[in-house]
Design a protein around this motif. Structure first.
Motif, PDB file in Angstrom:
ATOM      1  N   LEU A  91       0.734  -1.109   0.026  1.00 46.09           N
ATOM      2  CA  LEU A  91       0.039  -0.047  -0.008  1.00 46.09           C
ATOM      3  C   LEU A  91       0.848   1.262   0.152  1.00 46.09           C
ATOM      4  N   GLY A  92       2.000   1.203   0.881  1.00 43.74           N
ATOM      5  CA  GLY A  92       3.035   2.272   0.624  1.00 43.74           C
ATOM      6  C   GLY A  92       3.494   2.651  -0.703  1.00 43.74           C
ATOM      7  N   ARG A  93       3.710   1.461  -1.559  1.00 39.44           N
ATOM      8  CA  ARG A  93       4.154   1.809  -2.763  1.00 39.44           C
ATOM      9  C   ARG A  93       3.226   2.261  -3.782  1.00 39.44           C
ATOM     10  N   ARG A  94       2.068   1.775  -3.494  1.00 42.62           N
ATOM     11  CA  ARG A  94       0.773   2.242  -4.301  1.00 42.62           C
ATOM     12  C   ARG A  94       0.095   3.534  -4.017  1.00 42.62           C
ATOM     13  N   PHE A  95       0.123   3.879  -2.667  1.00 43.48           N
ATOM     14  CA  PHE A  95      -0.338   5.189  -2.143  1.00 43.48           C
ATOM     15  C   PHE A  95       0.519   5.723  -1.136  1.00 43.48           C
ATOM     16  N   PRO A  96       1.965   6.089  -1.642  1.00 40.61           N
ATOM     17  CA  PRO A  96       2.744   6.863  -0.691  1.00 40.61           C
ATOM     18  C   PRO A  96       2.328   8.064   0.275  1.00 40.61           C
ATOM     19  N   ARG A  97       1.314   8.805  -0.258  1.00 37.87           N
ATOM     20  CA  ARG A  97       1.020   9.969   0.518  1.00 37.87           C
ATOM     21  C   ARG A  97       0.206   9.464   1.964  1.00 37.87           C
ATOM     22  N   HIS A  98      -0.496   8.290   1.866  1.00 39.26           N
ATOM     23  CA  HIS A  98      -1.289   7.891   2.801  1.00 39.26           C
ATOM     24  C   HIS A  98      -0.652   6.820   3.467  1.00 39.26           C
ATOM     25  N   PHE A  99       0.234   5.880   2.974  1.00 41.44           N
ATOM     26  CA  PHE A  99       0.853   4.783   3.765  1.00 41.44           C
ATOM     27  C   PHE A  99       2.199   4.603   3.375  1.00 41.44           C
ATOM     28  N   HIS A 103       4.140   7.192   7.898  1.00 43.07           N
ATOM     29  CA  HIS A 103       2.983   6.889   8.432  1.00 43.07           C
ATOM     30  C   HIS A 103       2.673   5.604   9.100  1.00 43.07           C
TER      31      HIS A 103
END
Length: 138
Positions: A91-99, A103
């Motif tokens: 999820l961090g690779r896919r959505f770095p601003r949120h995961f 964070h």
């Protein structure tokens, strides 16, 4: 454009069981980790239950919300337990601003420090409510 009579007829045509199922499903999926408008759904169902000519019971709405939240949190915990931190890395690779790593590290620190308190009070904080189950499991 709908007038008041059309809206009343539409509301009276909705079976109460459908209201309870939709409330439970939306709250459950939100607790599972899918960002859905659970608060709006719950407030809308509560407003429906305040209209006495409709057969929607406020106790049924509350029970559906509690059941949906408990089932969703349990499934979210199980997903987090089985998939763990690789899920949050993905999820961090896919959505770095949120995961992003920061964070997830902060959330992990808070869960280690506060434990069950973080899970309980996370129910009352909008974004933490979505991630409390999977993060607690991970």
């Amino acid at each position: 454009m709908l007038n008041r009579m059309d809206v009343d007829a539409l509301l009276q045509s909705i079976p109460p069981l459908l209201v309870y199922v939709v409330v439970g499903a939306v709250i459950g999926m939100e607790s599972l980790g899918i960002p859905l408008p659970g608060e709006i759904m719950l407030v809308g169902a509560a407003l429906l239950s305040s209209r006495h000519e409709l057969a929607v019971n406020p106790v049924g709405v509350g029970a559906a919300a509690v059941l949906g939240a408990a089932v969703g949190d349990s499934i979210g915990y199980t997903v987090g337990r089985k998939l763990g931190m690789p899920l949050f890395d993905w999820l961090g690779r896919r959505f770095p601003r949120h995961f992003g790593h920061g964070h997830v590290a902060l959330a992990e620190h808070l869960f280690h420090r506060w434990g069950s308190h973080a899970v309980f009070f996370g129910r009352f904080i909008a974004l933490l409510r979505i991630f409390a189950g999977p993060l607690a499991g991970a």
